[in-house]
Design a protein around this motif. Structure first.
Motif: not given
Length: 658
Positions: A232-233, A235-241, A244, A247
């Protein structure tokens, strides 16, 4: 009595021990057990007594563990005591044997600790024989897998297999263990209920003194939650919230990789920088919530037109990018056409309102000559900007020899120079005389702006003002001019007294600047500059473009005593129609008409018409671009009120002697 072995055990000699009470040697916690051993009971016929005791050594705090076996005996039964006793005397004592069990006891304690640690370990532990049969499990195995100890003992670890772990992992596991080494890795295991869990596992072989493996000890930790959290972390570090999509940080990393590929393999790739048109309209009319939903829907649409191996990213705000690997310029153009097509068909609906938007795209071919990710994105951003300038909703391809982009880059360079000049006070003021033609008066001049260069030269405003207006810096420059003009005149008291009027140019954006009016009022008050000696010049084009705000702006400053001049009058197509609605005091006749009035009858007629209508409306006229005496004489014959140009006075620094 005791033998000499006591010296080896506790460090005391036999002589030192004789006469000592046992309580001086026994650990306090073992005194109750010792009393049972050494007390002579009333009933002598009792069986032998055994106990384990802790004894203190002589010269240290070292404790020895001993096993004591004791029995009540009649002392006269032993020759050693018989000689010292009366013939009819009968006495009883304790006869015992003490064995040193320290090593055995410490090993036992150590094993007990290990067993306690294993039983209460938060990790799952099991031990197998060399064939892999499970012979021991701890409590955590049941808590983790749901299998009871009885269900697992006698089974092999295959009971936990989910079938999802790659065969290569098991092969590596057995090769490592066969080499006598510890194997560490992650296995996808299955619980009794069928749930899959990730086991971070360590398996170590146990070998005997002969080097033969006797057992395997496996320690498992359920890392399912930690792994999911890491995923999850990551994914969050590489994707726009919001969308999706990939980023900006991850996109930069992928772009750098593709640039390296282009360098190493001499391959062709493409980059699109995209900006939504009219996105702000949706935000302003409907709310940011609507804007967010629009971005999500646009992201879904864009995902439909790219290839599987392409990267679509949201860079921020309403800006997106597509990284197309191993893609020619022609293929990339086909993709941009698909993007325009799908966006053109899209209609955004929100609370009964319908919106159509466009998308401007900057397209650039990736190659090793354009630098790194930052440079490629900068060039693509420039191309996107040019697409917007050209009318929006189109694609502009970046090329090194693109004249429009070269101009844009020049403006961007001026942007940094202008900001530096503002920060370091590198602007300077000039004045040019506005000469009265009908009646004499004091100093009447226009304030002109120059920029000081490091080499001592000055730059005319035509070089930097277009960039300043494009990038919303003109209100800041106007403030600088107003503040320094007021300060210059009020510091020269005698000159201020003789001053008739100074004209200060205001840009179109300043008319709409929310704080400009308050700033001018503040500067008038701070410096003490008389308002009736100040005239603000605004261009006809700016006034007409912002007619309502310009009229309100003029009205409020005129109430303070300021004057207004309409610059470049006659350049607009509807000049006379708007003139009666603008409460200005002066008309500056466009120099385009003035400079040729001695040769061109149409220009002459235009200047005469403007002058006449201006006088009818109660306004004074100023002719610009007066470059020679014949033009000046013609203007005087027309009774134009003022003349301005190189013939009547060249610009000079504001503090030159008047």
């Amino acid at each position: 009595f005791l033998n000499n072995v006591i010296a080896d055990l506790l460090g005391y000699s036999a002589a030192e021990m004789v006469g000592k009470h046992y309580s001086a040697l026994v650990h306090a916690d073992d005194l109750a057990k010792a009393e049972i051993i050494f007390k002579i009971p009333d009933t002598k016929a009792i069986p032998p007594r055994d106990a384990e005791l802790r004894l203190y050594c002589k010269d240290s705090e070292l404790i020895k563990y001993v096993a004591v076996s004791a029995i009540v005996i009649a002392l006269d039964a032993l020759d050693i005591f018989k000689q010292s006793m009366q013939a009819d005397e009968q006495s009883f004592g304790i006869f015992g044997i003490i064995r040193d069990i320290t090593e055995h006891k410490l090993a036992e304690i150590h094993l007990r600790k290990l067993n306690l640690a294993m039983e209460h370990s938060p990790n799952l532990i099991f031990i197998t024989n060399p064939a892999g049969t499970i012979q021991y499990t701890n409590q955590q195995l049941t808590a983790t897998t749901g299998y009871s100890q009885e269900e697992v003992l006698g089974q092999t670890p295959h009971i936990f297999s989910s079938g999802d772990t790659l065969q290569e992992v098991y092969q590596d596991l057995w090769q490592t263990l066969s080499a006598g080494q510890v194997w560490r890795g992650i296995l996808k295991n299955k619980k009794k209920c069928g749930d899959i869990y990730l086991a971070q596992q360590s398996i170590a072989p146990l070998v005997d003194d002969a080097g033969i493996t006797t057992h395997y000890v496996a320690i498992q930790e359920d890392v399912t939650e930690a792994s999911l959290l890491n995923e999850k972390l990551s994914y969050q570090a590489t994707h726009d919230p919001l969308t999706d999509l990939i980023n900006r940080n991850e996109f930069d990393r992928r772009l750098e990789r593709v640039i390296m590929t282009a360098r190493d393999q001499d391959s062709e790739h493409a980059l699109c920088y995209m900006d939504l048109d009219q996105f702000k309209v949706v935000n302003d009319i409907c709310s940011h919530t609507a804007g967010d939903e629009l971005l999500r829907q646009i992201s879904a649409l864009l995902s439909q037109v790219i290839r599987r191996r392409d990267t679509l990213a949201r860079l921020g705000g309403d800006e997106f990018a597509i990284l197309m690997e191993h893609c020619s310029l022609e293929q990339a153009q086909r993709t941009t056409q698909k993007v325009h097509s799908i966006i053109e068909k899209f209609q955004f609906q929100w609370e009964g309102k319908s919106f159509r938007i466009g998308i401007s795209i900057g397209l650039i071919v990736i190659n090793i000559h354009k630098g790194g990710a930052d440079t490629h994105l900068k060039h693509a951003d420039m191309a996107c900007y040019m697409a917007k300038v050209a009318g929006r909703n189109r694609t502009h391809i970046y090329r090194e020899d693109d004249a429009a982009i070269a101009q844009h880059q020049g403006e961007m360079n001026w942007l940094a120079i202008i900001n530096n000049a503002l920060d370091n006070n590198q602007f300077c003021l000039y004045t040019q005389a506005i000469v009265p033609l009908t009646s004499p008066e004091g100093e009447h001049c226009e304030i002109l702006l120059r920029m000081k260069n490091d080499n001592g030269t000055v730059t005319a405003p035509g070089a930097f003002l277009p960039a300043a207006e494009r990038y919303q810096l003109s209100p800041k420059i106007d403030r600088w001019v107003i503040q320094n003009t007021f300060a210059s005149f009020t510091e020269q008291i005698k000159r201020l007294e003789l001053l008739s009027m100074c004209s200060i140019n205001l840009s179109g954006p300043s008319l709409n600047s929310p704080n400009m009016l308050a700033f001018i009022e503040e500067q008038l008050e701070i410096t003490g500059m008389p308002a009736d000696k100040v005239c603000f010049e605004i261009t006809e084009t700016a006034a007409i473009a912002n007619l309502c705000s310009a009229t309100e702006f003029i009205t409020q400053l005129k109430a303070l005593g300021c004057k207004f001049s309409l610059d470049d009058f006659g350049s607009g197509l509807s000049s006379f129609a708007y003139l009666k609605n603008l409460p200005v005091d002066f008309l500056k006749i466009d120099g385009f008409f003035v400079k040729d009035i001695e040769h061109d009858q149409v220009d002459l007629a235009m200047v005469k018409s403007i002058n006449d209508i201006g006088h009818v409306m109660g306004k004074k006229t100023i002719a610009e671009f007066v470059e020679c005496e014949p033009v000046l004489q013609t203007l005087m014959a027309m009774k134009v009120d003022y003349a301005q140009g190189y013939h009547t006075g060249k610009p000079k620094p504001i503090n030159d002697q008047y």
